[in-house]
Enzyme design. Structure first.
Site, PDB file in Angstrom:
ATOM      1  N   SER A 127       0.838  -1.201   0.000  1.00 34.06           N
ATOM      2  CA  SER A 127       0.000   0.000   0.000  1.00 34.06           C
ATOM      3  C   SER A 127       0.872   1.248   0.000  1.00 34.06           C
ATOM      4  CB  SER A 127      -0.858  -0.021   1.272  1.00 34.06           C
ATOM      5  OG  SER A 127      -1.526   1.206   1.440  1.00 34.06           O
ATOM      6  N   TYR A 151      -1.789  -0.670  10.786  1.00 36.59           N
ATOM      7  CA  TYR A 151      -2.081  -1.284   9.478  1.00 36.59           C
ATOM      8  C   TYR A 151      -0.905  -1.056   8.520  1.00 36.59           C
ATOM      9  CZ  TYR A 151      -3.682  -1.662   4.699  1.00 36.59           C
ATOM     10  OH  TYR A 151      -3.751  -1.965   3.361  1.00 36.59           O
ATOM     11  N   LYS A 155       2.058  -3.725   6.787  1.00 33.81           N
ATOM     12  CA  LYS A 155       2.450  -3.856   5.374  1.00 33.81           C
ATOM     13  C   LYS A 155       3.961  -3.636   5.222  1.00 33.81           C
ATOM     14  CE  LYS A 155      -1.538  -4.640   3.463  1.00 33.81           C
ATOM     15  NZ  LYS A 155      -1.813  -5.921   2.805  1.00 33.81           N
ATOM     16  N   TYR A 185      -0.447  -0.148  -3.752  1.00 27.36           N
ATOM     17  CA  TYR A 185      -1.647   0.442  -4.332  1.00 27.36           C
ATOM     18  C   TYR A 185      -1.858   1.849  -3.785  1.00 27.36           C
ATOM     19  CZ  TYR A 185      -2.947  -4.613  -4.360  1.00 27.36           C
ATOM     20  OH  TYR A 185      -2.991  -5.976  -4.467  1.00 27.36           O
ATOM     21  N   ASN A 187      -5.242   4.588  -4.323  1.00 22.83           N
ATOM     22  CA  ASN A 187      -6.615   4.469  -3.802  1.00 22.83           C
ATOM     23  C   ASN A 187      -7.521   3.728  -4.797  1.00 22.83           C
ATOM     24  OD1 ASN A 187      -5.330   6.645  -2.199  1.00 22.83           O
ATOM     25  ND2 ASN A 187      -7.345   6.800  -1.271  1.00 22.83           N
ATOM     26  N   ASN A 207     -13.973   4.546   3.564  1.00 22.00           N
ATOM     27  CA  ASN A 207     -13.351   5.208   2.412  1.00 22.00           C
ATOM     28  C   ASN A 207     -14.341   6.091   1.662  1.00 22.00           C
ATOM     29  OD1 ASN A 207     -11.740   2.194   2.346  1.00 22.00           O
ATOM     30  ND2 ASN A 207     -10.548   4.050   2.488  1.00 22.00           N
ATOM     31  N   LEU A 208     -13.782   7.069   0.964  1.00 24.65           N
ATOM     32  CA  LEU A 208     -14.606   8.104   0.335  1.00 24.65           C
ATOM     33  C   LEU A 208     -15.612   7.549  -0.685  1.00 24.65           C
ATOM     34  CD1 LEU A 208     -15.214  11.123  -0.117  1.00 24.65           C
ATOM     35  CD2 LEU A 208     -13.429  11.104  -1.884  1.00 24.65           C
TER      36      LEU A 208
HETATM   37  P1  NAD Z   1     -11.058  -7.049   1.393  1.00 23.86           P
HETATM   38  O1  NAD Z   1     -11.255  -7.029   2.865  1.00 23.86           O
HETATM   39  O2  NAD Z   1     -12.250  -6.848   0.524  1.00 23.86           O
HETATM   40  O3  NAD Z   1     -10.364  -8.431   0.956  1.00 23.86           O
HETATM   41  C1  NAD Z   1      -9.469  -9.122   1.794  1.00 23.86           C
HETATM   42  C2  NAD Z   1      -9.919 -10.579   1.818  1.00 23.86           C
HETATM   43  O4  NAD Z   1      -9.013 -11.330   2.633  1.00 23.86           O
HETATM   44  C3  NAD Z   1     -11.308 -10.767   2.410  1.00 23.86           C
HETATM   45  O5  NAD Z   1     -12.080 -11.583   1.538  1.00 23.86           O
HETATM   46  C4  NAD Z   1     -11.057 -11.475   3.742  1.00 23.86           C
HETATM   47  O6  NAD Z   1     -12.127 -12.344   4.088  1.00 23.86           O
HETATM   48  C5  NAD Z   1      -9.761 -12.204   3.449  1.00 23.86           C
HETATM   49  N1  NAD Z   1      -8.924 -12.497   4.622  1.00 23.86           N
HETATM   50  C6  NAD Z   1      -8.523 -11.626   5.590  1.00 23.86           C
HETATM   51  N2  NAD Z   1      -7.733 -12.256   6.477  1.00 23.86           N
HETATM   52  C7  NAD Z   1      -7.618 -13.549   6.062  1.00 23.86           C
HETATM   53  C8  NAD Z   1      -6.936 -14.683   6.552  1.00 23.86           C
HETATM   54  N3  NAD Z   1      -6.221 -14.633   7.675  1.00 23.86           N
HETATM   55  N4  NAD Z   1      -7.050 -15.846   5.863  1.00 23.86           N
HETATM   56  C9  NAD Z   1      -7.778 -15.936   4.735  1.00 23.86           C
HETATM   57  N5  NAD Z   1      -8.454 -14.887   4.229  1.00 23.86           N
HETATM   58  C10 NAD Z   1      -8.372 -13.711   4.884  1.00 23.86           C
HETATM   59  O7  NAD Z   1      -9.929  -5.991   1.043  1.00 23.86           O
HETATM   60  P2  NAD Z   1      -9.424  -5.456  -0.375  1.00 23.86           P
HETATM   61  O8  NAD Z   1      -9.794  -4.021  -0.478  1.00 23.86           O
HETATM   62  O9  NAD Z   1      -9.806  -6.382  -1.443  1.00 23.86           O
HETATM   63  O10 NAD Z   1      -7.858  -5.508  -0.123  1.00 23.86           O
HETATM   64  C11 NAD Z   1      -7.070  -6.604  -0.554  1.00 23.86           C
HETATM   65  C12 NAD Z   1      -5.636  -6.363  -0.100  1.00 23.86           C
HETATM   66  O11 NAD Z   1      -5.162  -5.156  -0.659  1.00 23.86           O
HETATM   67  C13 NAD Z   1      -5.476  -6.238   1.418  1.00 23.86           C
HETATM   68  O12 NAD Z   1      -4.284  -6.903   1.798  1.00 23.86           O
HETATM   69  C14 NAD Z   1      -5.341  -4.736   1.623  1.00 23.86           C
HETATM   70  O13 NAD Z   1      -4.585  -4.437   2.763  1.00 23.86           O
HETATM   71  C15 NAD Z   1      -4.628  -4.322   0.353  1.00 23.86           C
HETATM   72  N6  NAD Z   1      -4.871  -2.915   0.002  1.00 23.86           N
HETATM   73  C16 NAD Z   1      -6.153  -2.476  -0.139  1.00 23.86           C
HETATM   74  C17 NAD Z   1      -6.390  -1.134  -0.448  1.00 23.86           C
HETATM   75  C18 NAD Z   1      -7.786  -0.601  -0.562  1.00 23.86           C
HETATM   76  O14 NAD Z   1      -7.953   0.619  -0.470  1.00 23.86           O
HETATM   77  N7  NAD Z   1      -8.808  -1.434  -0.764  1.00 23.86           N
HETATM   78  C19 NAD Z   1      -5.306  -0.256  -0.644  1.00 23.86           C
HETATM   79  C20 NAD Z   1      -4.001  -0.756  -0.500  1.00 23.86           C
HETATM   80  C21 NAD Z   1      -3.806  -2.097  -0.186  1.00 23.86           C
HETATM   81  C1  WQD Z   2      -9.739   9.732   0.608  1.00 26.01           C
HETATM   82  C2  WQD Z   2      -9.958  11.226   0.829  1.00 26.01           C
HETATM   83  C3  WQD Z   2     -10.250  11.816   3.138  1.00 26.01           C
HETATM   84  C4  WQD Z   2     -14.000   9.650   3.700  1.00 26.01           C
HETATM   85  C5  WQD Z   2      -7.134   4.774   2.877  1.00 26.01           C
HETATM   86  C6  WQD Z   2      -6.113   4.105   3.764  1.00 26.01           C
HETATM   87  C7  WQD Z   2      -4.953   3.624   2.944  1.00 26.01           C
HETATM   88  C8  WQD Z   2      -5.418   2.764   1.752  1.00 26.01           C
HETATM   89  C9  WQD Z   2      -6.548   3.385   0.997  1.00 26.01           C
HETATM   90  C10 WQD Z   2      -5.230   0.418   2.239  1.00 26.01           C
HETATM   91  C11 WQD Z   2      -9.199  11.776   2.025  1.00 26.01           C
HETATM   92  C12 WQD Z   2     -11.517  12.090   2.355  1.00 26.01           C
HETATM   93  C13 WQD Z   2     -12.855  10.191   3.171  1.00 26.01           C
HETATM   94  C14 WQD Z   2     -15.061  10.518   4.068  1.00 26.01           C
HETATM   95  C15 WQD Z   2     -13.764  12.383   3.302  1.00 26.01           C
HETATM   96  N1  WQD Z   2      -5.913   1.486   2.179  1.00 26.01           N
HETATM   97  N2  WQD Z   2     -12.735  11.532   2.967  1.00 26.01           N
HETATM   98  N3  WQD Z   2     -14.901  11.852   3.844  1.00 26.01           N
HETATM   99  O1  WQD Z   2      -7.406   7.807   3.587  1.00 26.01           O
HETATM  100  O2  WQD Z   2      -6.463   8.145   1.260  1.00 26.01           O
HETATM  101  O3  WQD Z   2      -6.541   5.881   2.231  1.00 26.01           O
HETATM  102  O4  WQD Z   2      -7.576   3.822   1.887  1.00 26.01           O
HETATM  103  O5  WQD Z   2      -4.045   0.289   2.125  1.00 26.01           O
HETATM  104  O6  WQD Z   2      -4.133   2.912   3.807  1.00 26.01           O
HETATM  105  O7  WQD Z   2      -5.657   5.045   4.723  1.00 26.01           O
HETATM  106  O8  WQD Z   2      -8.647   6.950   1.553  1.00 26.01           O
HETATM  107  O9  WQD Z   2     -10.985   6.951   0.801  1.00 26.01           O
HETATM  108  O10 WQD Z   2     -10.494   7.080   3.277  1.00 26.01           O
HETATM  109  O11 WQD Z   2      -9.988   9.036   1.840  1.00 26.01           O
HETATM  110  O12 WQD Z   2     -13.677  13.592   3.133  1.00 26.01           O
HETATM  111  O13 WQD Z   2     -16.107  10.082   4.602  1.00 26.01           O
HETATM  112  O14 WQD Z   2     -11.356  11.427   1.115  1.00 26.01           O
HETATM  113  O15 WQD Z   2     -10.031  12.810   4.104  1.00 26.01           O
HETATM  114  O16 WQD Z   2      -8.809  13.086   1.703  1.00 26.01           O
HETATM  115  P1  WQD Z   2      -7.216   7.314   2.228  1.00 26.01           P
HETATM  116  P2  WQD Z   2     -10.103   7.443   1.888  1.00 26.01           P
END
Ligand code: NAD
Ligand code: WQD
Length: 349
Positions: A127, A151, A155, A185, A187, A207-208
């Site tokens: 991330s 978190y 990572k 990744y 957003n 998330n937004l």
């Molecule tokens: P998500 O929660 O939708 O998917 C994660 C999946 O992993 C879920 O289906 C959950 O049931 C499964 N899981 C969690 N712990 C587990 C375990 N111990 N064993 C087996 N399964 C398990 O999340 P996502 O948004 O799809 O994110 C996927 C990955 O990408 C995560 O590692 C997350 O940290 C990373 N990531 C997500 C974002 C984002 O904004 N969505 C941004 C950066 C990184």
């Molecule tokens: C985006 C923008 C908020 C919600 C998070 C995690 C990051 C990554 C992605 C996994 C910001 C604003 C948000 C709301 C708002 N996840 N906002 N009102 O914070 O950039 O990243 O998700 O790795 O680790 O921190 O994403 O979608 O929460 O926010 O104004 O109700 O929207 O302040 O500027 P963020 P976000």
């Protein structure tokens, strides 16, 4: 060409389910391991409906070493794409042990099992949150790591562990070295254009984009815009939003890159997956209103603790070495989010 089998941890989740679609469509066999702690198996039923192809699914926690090992014996994957993890920043501050156990220990178990079965190609969901606070707004992979919450630190710790694994092979020089892509990744938003799969958050979204979508559908009354006094062009926070389909295509490019010069003798490399430009919160709201014809009820609220004003990716390295860049526009991201939300107002339930 031999058909490759990819084991997808967390494949029932938001990004994982979209990755399953792209992997199946690219001709891979897909094996999903997910404990369903944050997902619904309906997502996988829809992946199969959408692609007309089947996948294998095991409801297993990646920390269950014996069960995971049995799956490796039965399915014989050659590559793992590792999405399984917990991802809520606020929850990680309240329950750090849960996050380190799931994300860090879970990856240790996974990589031990991989090593035992000589499966040494891994794509890891990292991330942009691993980057520390810096005076730069555009993040390149060589910036220092300095996550500011449990978190993000989980990572960053996993990245360190994976780098150490690959480094150990360079010293020991095995026949089959680790090849690891750490994909950072920015957003991820949007959904598959069919509207069959998408993001289905449990409870109130953090998330937004899912928040905006739930205000538009009438599930939530009002969006709080966290701060309008940031040093940005309209005062609201700027992020690099990336369409989930562009994002998962980056994983397939990474798997292909395991055969190229950057990985051929083993390596562990980080790549930003982002567009390289940002949008503000107000720009997202405006585009959502324009695309959907809905009015988003919002108010300006105080800044959210821990938020930065602005950051976005430098995606050059992924272009150079993975031959990957985003193709979708903000219009696509918003239209596909709305298509999914309006067709599935209760998500998969
Ligand atoms: P998500 O929660 O939708 O998917 C994660 C999946 O992993 C879920 O289906 C959950 O049931 C499964 N899981 C969690 N712990 C587990 C375990 N111990 N064993 C087996 N399964 C398990 O999340 P996502 O948004 O799809 O994110 C996927 C990955 O990408 C995560 O590692 C997350 O940290 C990373 N990531 C997500 C974002 C984002 O904004 N969505 C941004 C950066 C990184
Ligand atoms: C985006 C923008 C908020 C919600 C998070 C995690 C990051 C990554 C992605 C996994 C910001 C604003 C948000 C709301 C708002 N996840 N906002 N009102 O914070 O950039 O990243 O998700 O790795 O680790 O921190 O994403 O979608 O929460 O926010 O104004 O109700 O929207 O302040 O500027 P963020 P976000």
């Amino acid at each position: 060409m031999a058909i490759h089998t990819v084991l997808v941890t967390g494949g029932a989740g938001y990004i994982g389910s979209h990755a399953c679609v792209e992997l199946l469509e690219a001709g891979f066999n897909v094996v999903v391991v997910d404990n369903l702690s944050n997902s619904n198996p309906e997502s996988l039923a829809r992946v199969q409906k959408l692609t007309g192809k089947s996948l294998a699914f095991y409801e297993v926690d990646i920390r269950d070493k014996q069960s995971l090992s049995d799956i490796f014996v039965k399915e014989m994957p050659d590559t793992v794409v590792h999405f399984a993890g917990l991802k809520a920043v606020g929850e990680s501050c309240e329950q750090p042990h849960l996050y380190y156990h799931n994300n860090v220990f879970g990856t240790l178990v996974l990589t031990e099992v991989m090593q035992a079965h000589q499966v040494k190609q891994l794509v890891f969901s990292s991330s942009a949150t691993v980057y520390g606070i810096t005076d730069k707004t555009q993040y390149s992979e060589d910036l220092p790591i300095g996550a500011i919450n449990p978190y993000g630190r989980s990572k960053a710790m996993v990245e360190d562990i994976l780098r150490d694994l690959a480094e150990a092979d360079k010293i020991a020089k095995p026949d089959k070295p680790w090849k690891i892509a750490l994909l950072r990744y920015f957003n991820p938003i949007g959904a598959h254009e069919s509207g069959l799969i998408g993001e289905d958050p449990n409870g109130t979204p953090n998330n937004l984009m899912p928040y905006v979508a739930q205000v538009a559908i009438g599930k939530l009354p009002q969006l709080s815009v966290f701060g309008d006094d940031y040093p940005t062009h309209d005062g609201t926070g700027i992020r690099d939003y990336i369409h989930v389909i562009d994002l998962v295509k980056g994983h397939i490019k990474a798997i292909h890159a395991f055969n190229n010069a950057h990985f051929v003798e083993g390596n562990c490399k980080a790549y930003n997956l982002g567009a390289g430009r940002g949008y503000s919160v107000l720009e997202i709201i405006k585009k959502f209103e324009e695309v959907t014809g809905k009015t988003i009820n919002y108010k300006i609220a105080p800044r959210r603790p821990g938020d930065l004003a602005e950051y976005f990716a430098n995606p050059e390295l992924a272009l150079q070495e993975l031959n990957w860049k985003v193709e979708k526009t903000l219009h696509d991201m918003v239209a596909d989010t709305w298509n999914w939300q309006s067709k599935n107002p209760q998500g998969y339930r």
